[in-house]
Design a protein around this motif. Structure first.
Motif, PDB file in Angstrom:
ATOM      1  N   LEU A  46       0.827  -1.198   0.000  1.00 17.24           N
ATOM      2  CA  LEU A  46       0.000   0.000   0.000  1.00 17.24           C
ATOM      3  C   LEU A  46       0.869   1.260   0.000  1.00 17.24           C
ATOM      4  O   LEU A  46       0.568   2.237  -0.690  1.00 17.24           O
ATOM      5  N   GLN A  47       1.952   1.210   0.756  1.00 19.45           N
ATOM      6  CA  GLN A  47       2.843   2.372   0.815  1.00 19.45           C
ATOM      7  C   GLN A  47       3.499   2.633  -0.539  1.00 19.45           C
ATOM      8  O   GLN A  47       3.695   3.787  -0.932  1.00 19.45           O
ATOM      9  N   LYS A  48       3.819   1.578  -1.265  1.00 13.93           N
ATOM     10  CA  LYS A  48       4.377   1.746  -2.601  1.00 13.93           C
ATOM     11  C   LYS A  48       3.348   2.347  -3.549  1.00 13.93           C
ATOM     12  O   LYS A  48       3.654   3.228  -4.357  1.00 13.93           O
ATOM     13  N   GLU A  49       2.105   1.878  -3.443  1.00 14.14           N
ATOM     14  CA  GLU A  49       1.039   2.360  -4.316  1.00 14.14           C
ATOM     15  C   GLU A  49       0.727   3.832  -4.068  1.00 14.14           C
ATOM     16  O   GLU A  49       0.437   4.590  -4.999  1.00 14.14           O
ATOM     17  N   PHE A  50       0.805   4.239  -2.802  1.00 11.51           N
ATOM     18  CA  PHE A  50       0.492   5.623  -2.431  1.00 11.51           C
ATOM     19  C   PHE A  50       1.738   6.305  -1.865  1.00 11.51           C
ATOM     20  O   PHE A  50       1.686   7.007  -0.854  1.00 11.51           O
ATOM     21  N   SER A  51       2.851   6.137  -2.555  1.00  7.67           N
ATOM     22  CA  SER A  51       4.128   6.663  -2.067  1.00  7.67           C
ATOM     23  C   SER A  51       4.183   8.188  -2.080  1.00  7.67           C
ATOM     24  O   SER A  51       5.037   8.790  -1.421  1.00  7.67           O
ATOM     25  N   PHE A  52       3.277   8.828  -2.813  1.00  7.79           N
ATOM     26  CA  PHE A  52       3.274  10.289  -2.873  1.00  7.79           C
ATOM     27  C   PHE A  52       2.758  10.903  -1.572  1.00  7.79           C
ATOM     28  O   PHE A  52       3.029  12.072  -1.286  1.00  7.79           O
ATOM     29  N   PHE A  53       2.019  10.134  -0.776  1.00  2.00           N
ATOM     30  CA  PHE A  53       1.606  10.618   0.537  1.00  2.00           C
ATOM     31  C   PHE A  53       2.806  10.579   1.491  1.00  2.00           C
ATOM     32  O   PHE A  53       3.786   9.863   1.258  1.00  2.00           O
ATOM     33  N   SER A  54       2.722  11.325   2.570  1.00  2.00           N
ATOM     34  CA  SER A  54       3.707  11.228   3.657  1.00  2.00           C
ATOM     35  C   SER A  54       3.252  10.142   4.620  1.00  2.00           C
ATOM     36  O   SER A  54       2.083  10.117   5.025  1.00  2.00           O
ATOM     37  N   TRP A  55       4.167   9.254   4.977  1.00  2.00           N
ATOM     38  CA  TRP A  55       3.852   8.113   5.823  1.00  2.00           C
ATOM     39  C   TRP A  55       4.691   8.127   7.102  1.00  2.00           C
ATOM     40  O   TRP A  55       5.874   8.478   7.077  1.00  2.00           O
ATOM     41  N   VAL A  56       4.069   7.712   8.209  1.00  2.00           N
ATOM     42  CA  VAL A  56       4.786   7.460   9.457  1.00  2.00           C
ATOM     43  C   VAL A  56       4.273   6.137  10.009  1.00  2.00           C
ATOM     44  O   VAL A  56       3.062   5.915  10.070  1.00  2.00           O
ATOM     45  N   CYS A  57       5.198   5.270  10.396  1.00  2.00           N
ATOM     46  CA  CYS A  57       4.833   3.998  11.020  1.00  2.00           C
ATOM     47  C   CYS A  57       5.309   4.022  12.466  1.00  2.00           C
ATOM     48  O   CYS A  57       6.483   4.299  12.733  1.00  2.00           O
ATOM     49  N   TYR A  58       4.401   3.728  13.401  1.00  2.00           N
ATOM     50  CA  TYR A  58       4.732   3.773  14.817  1.00  2.00           C
ATOM     51  C   TYR A  58       5.051   2.395  15.374  1.00  2.00           C
ATOM     52  O   TYR A  58       4.689   1.378  14.784  1.00  2.00           O
ATOM     53  N   ARG A  59       5.710   2.411  16.500  1.00  2.00           N
ATOM     54  CA  ARG A  59       6.193   1.155  17.080  1.00  2.00           C
ATOM     55  C   ARG A  59       5.058   0.210  17.474  1.00  2.00           C
ATOM     56  O   ARG A  59       5.274  -0.985  17.627  1.00  2.00           O
ATOM     57  N   ASP A  60       3.836   0.732  17.646  1.00  2.00           N
ATOM     58  CA  ASP A  60       2.710  -0.127  17.990  1.00  2.00           C
ATOM     59  C   ASP A  60       1.993  -0.679  16.762  1.00  2.00           C
ATOM     60  O   ASP A  60       0.947  -1.327  16.881  1.00  2.00           O
ATOM     61  N   GLY A  61       2.529  -0.405  15.566  1.00  2.00           N
ATOM     62  CA  GLY A  61       1.941  -0.925  14.348  1.00  2.00           C
ATOM     63  C   GLY A  61       0.903  -0.031  13.703  1.00  2.00           C
ATOM     64  O   GLY A  61       0.304  -0.398  12.689  1.00  2.00           O
ATOM     65  N   THR A  62       0.703   1.151  14.246  1.00  2.00           N
ATOM     66  CA  THR A  62      -0.226   2.118  13.678  1.00  2.00           C
ATOM     67  C   THR A  62       0.463   2.902  12.562  1.00  2.00           C
ATOM     68  O   THR A  62       1.650   3.222  12.658  1.00  2.00           O
ATOM     69  N   TYR A  63      -0.289   3.209  11.521  1.00  2.00           N
ATOM     70  CA  TYR A  63       0.217   4.029  10.422  1.00  2.00           C
ATOM     71  C   TYR A  63      -0.531   5.355  10.395  1.00  2.00           C
ATOM     72  O   TYR A  63      -1.733   5.420  10.665  1.00  2.00           O
ATOM     73  N   ALA A  64       0.189   6.415  10.057  1.00  2.00           N
ATOM     74  CA  ALA A  64      -0.411   7.728   9.836  1.00  2.00           C
ATOM     75  C   ALA A  64      -0.007   8.187   8.446  1.00  2.00           C
ATOM     76  O   ALA A  64       1.164   8.064   8.060  1.00  2.00           O
ATOM     77  N   VAL A  65      -0.976   8.687   7.691  1.00  2.00           N
ATOM     78  CA  VAL A  65      -0.726   9.119   6.322  1.00  2.00           C
ATOM     79  C   VAL A  65      -1.244  10.548   6.165  1.00  2.00           C
ATOM     80  O   VAL A  65      -2.370  10.859   6.567  1.00  2.00           O
ATOM     81  N   MET A  66      -0.405  11.409   5.589  1.00  2.00           N
ATOM     82  CA  MET A  66      -0.741  12.809   5.406  1.00  2.00           C
ATOM     83  C   MET A  66      -0.513  13.233   3.958  1.00  2.00           C
ATOM     84  O   MET A  66      -0.039  12.441   3.148  1.00  2.00           O
ATOM     85  N   ALA A  67      -0.822  14.474   3.660  1.00  2.00           N
ATOM     86  CA  ALA A  67      -0.580  15.029   2.331  1.00  2.00           C
ATOM     87  C   ALA A  67       0.907  14.997   2.009  1.00  2.00           C
ATOM     88  O   ALA A  67       1.757  14.950   2.916  1.00  2.00           O
ATOM     89  N   PRO A  68       1.278  15.023   0.731  1.00  2.00           N
ATOM     90  CA  PRO A  68       2.702  14.985   0.348  1.00  2.00           C
ATOM     91  C   PRO A  68       3.512  16.090   1.020  1.00  2.00           C
ATOM     92  O   PRO A  68       3.082  17.249   1.080  1.00  2.00           O
ATOM     93  N   GLY A  69       4.670  15.709   1.547  1.00  2.00           N
ATOM     94  CA  GLY A  69       5.587  16.681   2.125  1.00  2.00           C
ATOM     95  C   GLY A  69       5.273  17.122   3.539  1.00  2.00           C
ATOM     96  O   GLY A  69       6.024  17.896   4.131  1.00  2.00           O
ATOM     97  N   VAL A  70       4.190  16.615   4.107  1.00  2.00           N
ATOM     98  CA  VAL A  70       3.789  17.039   5.445  1.00  2.00           C
ATOM     99  C   VAL A  70       4.592  16.293   6.509  1.00  2.00           C
ATOM    100  O   VAL A  70       4.813  15.089   6.411  1.00  2.00           O
ATOM    101  N   SER A  71       5.030  17.018   7.520  1.00  2.00           N
ATOM    102  CA  SER A  71       5.731  16.425   8.653  1.00  2.00           C
ATOM    103  C   SER A  71       5.723  17.423   9.802  1.00  2.00           C
ATOM    104  O   SER A  71       5.452  18.615   9.608  1.00  2.00           O
ATOM    105  N   LYS A  72       6.030  16.937  10.978  1.00  2.97           N
ATOM    106  CA  LYS A  72       6.172  17.840  12.124  1.00  2.97           C
ATOM    107  C   LYS A  72       7.273  18.858  11.855  1.00  2.97           C
ATOM    108  O   LYS A  72       7.135  20.040  12.185  1.00  2.97           O
TER     109      LYS A  72
END
Length: 273
Positions: free
Chosen positions: A160-186
């Motif tokens: 899924l991450q490869k298919e939607f690689s243009f989104f910004s992705w974060v994977c957390y240690r508990d297995g949760t994923y967060a997906v944001m608009a391209p280029g978004v980060s803290k």
């Protein structure tokens, strides 16, 4: 210690496993330190993956100048939204459709004021129980800045991450994923706010523990990893403080930024990596 620590104009901290203890409490010492920063003219902020609605208690207790929420997807001054990075509506719809196909769990979509979910698991949540429950098959009625979910099969998540690689992705240690608009980060949101205030990144101290915090620690003049941070986050930060259970953020600010103490027991040494 680095001379930049004495010239800090803003402190920003992640919340969970950083500023907040495992029992979800913020200590009185941490509240005191944040208050003293404000008295000295040092702006305060927190940067979190949480949605805005899930940070109201922390806002009340800490009274920060800035809340960076949804992993940088939205920034608030008080209750006013000053930055919002919306996900493309069509791509978001396609993404949600794929999540449902893959039987992703705990899906919720954060917008400016509302949260949309197809999961009953949030009915008992203190902050998310007022979410709008729907099947997420139809287009949302408002712009979204972040999607949270879980997928048990790591291989499916990677596809899924490869298919939607243009989104910004974060994977957390508990297995949760967060997906944001391209280029978004803290980190990007923090730099935008620093520019807004006229503060050089060198004059910012940042604290964090997880993957989504590392870039933020590295773009600031003083990047501090928690004692309980992931190993590679510690390796990438300039400093390492005590754990969140030991109020490591308050400990570092008190002794170095506010100048109330010296290094003790070998804690908080400059990271040699």
């Amino acid at each position: 210690m680095d001379e930049r620590i004495k010239q800090i104009e803003m402190v920003v901290s992640d919340l969970d496993d950083t500023l907040v203890r495992s029992d979800k409490r913020i200590s009185d010492d941490t509240k005191r330190v944040f208050g003293e920063c404000v008295k000295r003219g040092i702006r305060t902020a927190f940067a979190t993956a949480r949605l805005a609605v899930s940070t109201l208690l922390e806002e009340q207790e800490l009274k920060p100048n800035i809340r960076i929420v949804s992993n940088g997807g939205m920034v608030l001054e008080g209750g006013k939204v000053v930055l919002f990075h919306a996900m493309d509506g069509k791509e978001l719809g396609r993404f949600l459709h794929r999540l449902i196909q893959l039987k992703a769990q705990g899906i919720y979509v954060g917008c400016r004021e509302q949260v949309y979910t197809n999961s009953e698991s949030f009915r008992c949540s203190r902050t998310l129980k007022q979410s709008v429950y729907c099947d997420l098959q139809e287009p949302l009625k408002e712009e979204a800045c972040q999607v949270f979910f879980r997928i048990r099969e790591r291989e499916k998540a990677e596809e899924l991450q490869k298919e939607f690689s243009f989104f910004s992705w974060v994977c957390y240690r508990d297995g949760t994923y967060a997906v944001m608009a391209p280029g978004v980060s803290k980190a990007k949101a923090l730099l935008e706010i620093a520019y807004r205030y006229g503060i050089s990144p060198d004059r910012i101290a940042a604290f964090g523990d997880d993957e989504g915090d590392l870039e933020m620690l590295q773009v600031c003049g003083v990047g501090v990893a928690m004692g309980n941070a992931l190993p590679y986050v510690k390796a990438g930060a300039a400093y390492v403080t005590k754990s969140n259970e030991e109020d490591g953020v308050a400990w570092f600010i008190d002794r170095y930024i506010l100048g109330k103490g010296e290094k003790r027991d070998g804690q908080n040494d400059h990271n040699g990596s």
